[in-house]
Enzyme design. Structure first.
Site, PDB file in Angstrom:
ATOM      1  N   LEU A  85       0.892  -1.250   0.063  1.00  0.00           N
ATOM      2  CA  LEU A  85       0.156   0.094  -0.039  1.00  0.00           C
ATOM      3  C   LEU A  85       0.967   0.949   0.154  1.00  0.00           C
ATOM      4  O   LEU A  85       0.625   2.399  -0.720  1.00  0.00           O
ATOM      5  CB  LEU A  85      -0.877   0.028   1.184  1.00  0.00           C
ATOM      6  CG  LEU A  85      -1.972  -1.026   1.196  1.00  0.00           C
ATOM      7  CD1 LEU A  85      -2.730  -0.991   2.536  1.00  0.00           C
ATOM      8  CD2 LEU A  85      -3.068  -1.007   0.200  1.00  0.00           C
ATOM      9  N   THR A 111      -4.041   5.628   4.280  1.00  0.00           N
ATOM     10  CA  THR A 111      -2.737   5.229   3.939  1.00  0.00           C
ATOM     11  C   THR A 111      -1.734   6.202   4.252  1.00  0.00           C
ATOM     12  O   THR A 111      -0.802   6.141   4.824  1.00  0.00           O
ATOM     13  CB  THR A 111      -2.668   4.444   2.497  1.00  0.00           C
ATOM     14  OG1 THR A 111      -3.730   3.420   2.574  1.00  0.00           O
ATOM     15  CG2 THR A 111      -1.267   3.918   2.433  1.00  0.00           C
ATOM     16  N   HIS A 121      -1.388   7.492   7.871  1.00  0.00           N
ATOM     17  CA  HIS A 121      -0.670   6.348   8.421  1.00  0.00           C
ATOM     18  C   HIS A 121       0.823   6.562   8.165  1.00  0.00           C
ATOM     19  O   HIS A 121       1.661   6.760   9.195  1.00  0.00           O
ATOM     20  CB  HIS A 121      -1.163   5.031   8.139  1.00  0.00           C
ATOM     21  CG  HIS A 121      -0.291   3.909   8.831  1.00  0.00           C
ATOM     22  ND1 HIS A 121      -0.791   3.260  10.147  1.00  0.00           N
ATOM     23  CD2 HIS A 121       0.813   3.511   8.490  1.00  0.00           C
ATOM     24  CE1 HIS A 121       0.111   2.226  10.172  1.00  0.00           C
ATOM     25  NE2 HIS A 121       0.967   2.501   9.531  1.00  0.00           N
ATOM     26  N   GLU A 122       1.121   6.679   7.033  1.00  0.00           N
ATOM     27  CA  GLU A 122       2.510   6.829   6.400  1.00  0.00           C
ATOM     28  C   GLU A 122       3.252   8.018   6.828  1.00  0.00           C
ATOM     29  O   GLU A 122       4.605   8.056   7.192  1.00  0.00           O
ATOM     30  CB  GLU A 122       2.710   6.385   4.995  1.00  0.00           C
ATOM     31  CG  GLU A 122       2.458   5.188   4.598  1.00  0.00           C
ATOM     32  CD  GLU A 122       3.200   4.025   5.287  1.00  0.00           C
ATOM     33  OE1 GLU A 122       4.255   4.389   5.865  1.00  0.00           O
ATOM     34  OE2 GLU A 122       2.693   2.728   4.979  1.00  0.00           O
ATOM     35  N   HIS A 142       4.566   7.931  10.196  1.00  0.00           N
ATOM     36  CA  HIS A 142       5.730   7.227  10.560  1.00  0.00           C
ATOM     37  C   HIS A 142       6.822   8.120  10.195  1.00  0.00           C
ATOM     38  O   HIS A 142       8.051   8.433  10.863  1.00  0.00           O
ATOM     39  CB  HIS A 142       5.922   5.930   9.456  1.00  0.00           C
ATOM     40  CG  HIS A 142       5.270   4.811   9.848  1.00  0.00           C
ATOM     41  ND1 HIS A 142       5.472   4.270  11.117  1.00  0.00           N
ATOM     42  CD2 HIS A 142       4.589   3.980   8.896  1.00  0.00           C
ATOM     43  CE1 HIS A 142       4.585   3.088  11.193  1.00  0.00           C
ATOM     44  NE2 HIS A 142       4.336   2.868  10.108  1.00  0.00           N
ATOM     45  N   HIS A 197       3.959   2.028  15.125  1.00  0.00           N
ATOM     46  CA  HIS A 197       2.659   1.266  14.989  1.00  0.00           C
ATOM     47  C   HIS A 197       2.254   1.247  16.417  1.00  0.00           C
ATOM     48  O   HIS A 197       3.130   1.123  17.495  1.00  0.00           O
ATOM     49  CB  HIS A 197       2.659  -0.070  14.489  1.00  0.00           C
ATOM     50  CG  HIS A 197       3.099  -0.323  13.006  1.00  0.00           C
ATOM     51  ND1 HIS A 197       4.043  -1.169  12.242  1.00  0.00           N
ATOM     52  CD2 HIS A 197       2.565   0.721  12.151  1.00  0.00           C
ATOM     53  CE1 HIS A 197       3.919  -0.652  11.018  1.00  0.00           C
ATOM     54  NE2 HIS A 197       3.183   0.231  10.681  1.00  0.00           N
ATOM     55  N   ASP A 207      -9.666   1.984   6.445  1.00  0.00           N
ATOM     56  CA  ASP A 207      -9.869   3.430   6.355  1.00  0.00           C
ATOM     57  C   ASP A 207     -10.982   3.808   7.122  1.00  0.00           C
ATOM     58  O   ASP A 207     -10.748   4.936   7.813  1.00  0.00           O
ATOM     59  CB  ASP A 207      -9.709   3.828   4.961  1.00  0.00           C
ATOM     60  CG  ASP A 207      -8.325   3.791   4.185  1.00  0.00           C
ATOM     61  OD1 ASP A 207      -7.506   3.279   4.783  1.00  0.00           O
ATOM     62  OD2 ASP A 207      -8.308   4.758   3.409  1.00  0.00           O
TER      63      ASP A 207
END
Length: 352
Positions: free
Chosen positions: A192, A229, A232-233, A236, A242, A304
């Site tokens: 993803l 997506t 979330h990324e 990071h 996580h 999502d």
């Protein structure tokens, strides 16, 4: 405090259901290739977090800093179907701004017990309006990259993360101290997306997202059609782990995210699909998660539409990252989201 040894190579962001929440859910777990930092890296960062918190005890430093980060989206395509629309790109920027403000899609669905923990991160995202040479972009925030013009190989079912890092990124990265680079392209291997943690190589720094799970309109596919997506990324990229610490009952170094066993049954401690709240109350021991697990957190692996929040401690980690790493802090003053007026030019003559 949760405890776990961090592994140096972990897959992230599979957002698909173990127990089928909707008839259209597919039973395939898609993943991404974000590599978690080493334990040594994380312990050093924890010292930065503690220093950040200590500084905030000063009355003049108690409010969170506001950061506006300029984004350039490199739309890398081999055929026209991968050349996503401006509307799709814009929809993702809207999602990032809402999610990082704590007002994203479905945020009101956060369970009552966790609502007080919803954080406004004080981080916003803007579309860059100037390229590397200061030329105004035809489409704000977008750099369209025709793969064949650059000599990239045919992606087939999608490029690998290795090919992206070794070939595509070095050829297309814009100055990482002025832009948050996001690559949107066909990803192979069921990925993803993935991101870099702070402190890495400048020409690789940024976020990679698959074409069909970027934004909320256009070429997006359920259940990755709400833009989470990228949420979330980018988390990071701002040094969030996580929520489980990638281990059952593990440690993400955020005291306000309950430890969790998850429903993956693979040792990661993460959850897929849309669990029913409350989920696994005190699954990691008496009193550890009295309100159940926070599977709706953006740093879990749920679908999502089931994600709703970052927490206050996660905000602290993001704010620490922004203030501690030069490739993060420099973005806030890059000026690439504004078209500054040209300086006046003297044009006169005199006659004695």
């Amino acid at each position: 405090m949760k405890s776990v040894l961090l592994f140096t190579s972990l897959l992230c962001l599979p957002f698909l259901s173990v127990k089928i929440a909707k008839a259209e859910d597919a039973p395939i777990r898609k993943t991404c290739g974000t590599k978690a930092p080493s334990l040594e890296y994380e312990l050093k960062f924890e010292k930065k977090v503690q220093a950040f918190l200590a500084a905030r005890q000063n009355a003049n430093s108690r409010t969170e800093a506001n950061y506006t980060l300029p984004v350039i989206v490199h739309v890398v395509y081999w055929d026209p179907s991968q050349n996503i629309s401006q509307a799709q790109v814009n929809s993702q920027i809207d999602v990032l701004n809402a999610d990082y403000a704590g007002t994203g899609y479905n945020y009101n669905n956060t369970p009552t017990a966790f609502k007080p923990l919803i954080a406004n991160t004080n981080i916003t995202f803007c579309k860059a309006v100037k390229d590397l040479n200061g030329v105004v972009l035809a489409e704000p925030g977008i750099d369209r990259v025709n793969a064949s013009d650059y000599g990239f190989k045919n992606p087939g079912t999608g490029w690998s993360d290795t090919y992206i890092d070794n070939t595509i990124k070095p050829a297309t990265t814009w100055n990482s101290s002025k832009y948050l680079n996001i690559w949107v392209l066909p990803l192979g291997g069921g990925l993803l997306g993935y991101a870099t943690f702070p402190g890495g190589a400048a020409n690789l720094d940024g976020v990679v997202i698959g074409t069909t799970n970027f934004g909320t309109v256009g070429n997006v596919l359920y259940p990755y059609d709400k833009g989470r997506t990228a949420t979330h990324e980018v988390g990071h990229w701002l040094n969030l782990l996580h929520i489980s610490g990638d281990s059952e009952c593990g440690n993400d170094y955020c005291a306000d995210t309950p430890p969790q066993k998850g429903n993956a049954n693979d040792g990661s401690g993460l959850s897929y699909g849309c669990p029913t709240y409350p989920f696994q109350v005190n699954g990691c021991g008496a009193g550890k998660s009295p309100y159940g697990e926070m599977f709706m957190n953006f740093m879990d692996y749920t679908n999502d539409a089931c994600m709703t929040m970052f927490t206050i401690d996660q905000r602290t980690r993001m704010q620490t990252a922004m203030s501690s790493y030069s490739l993060r802090s420099a973005l806030a003053s890059s000026g690439t989201c504004t078209i500054a007026p040209l300086a006046p030019i003297a044009n006169f003559t005199s006659n004695v």
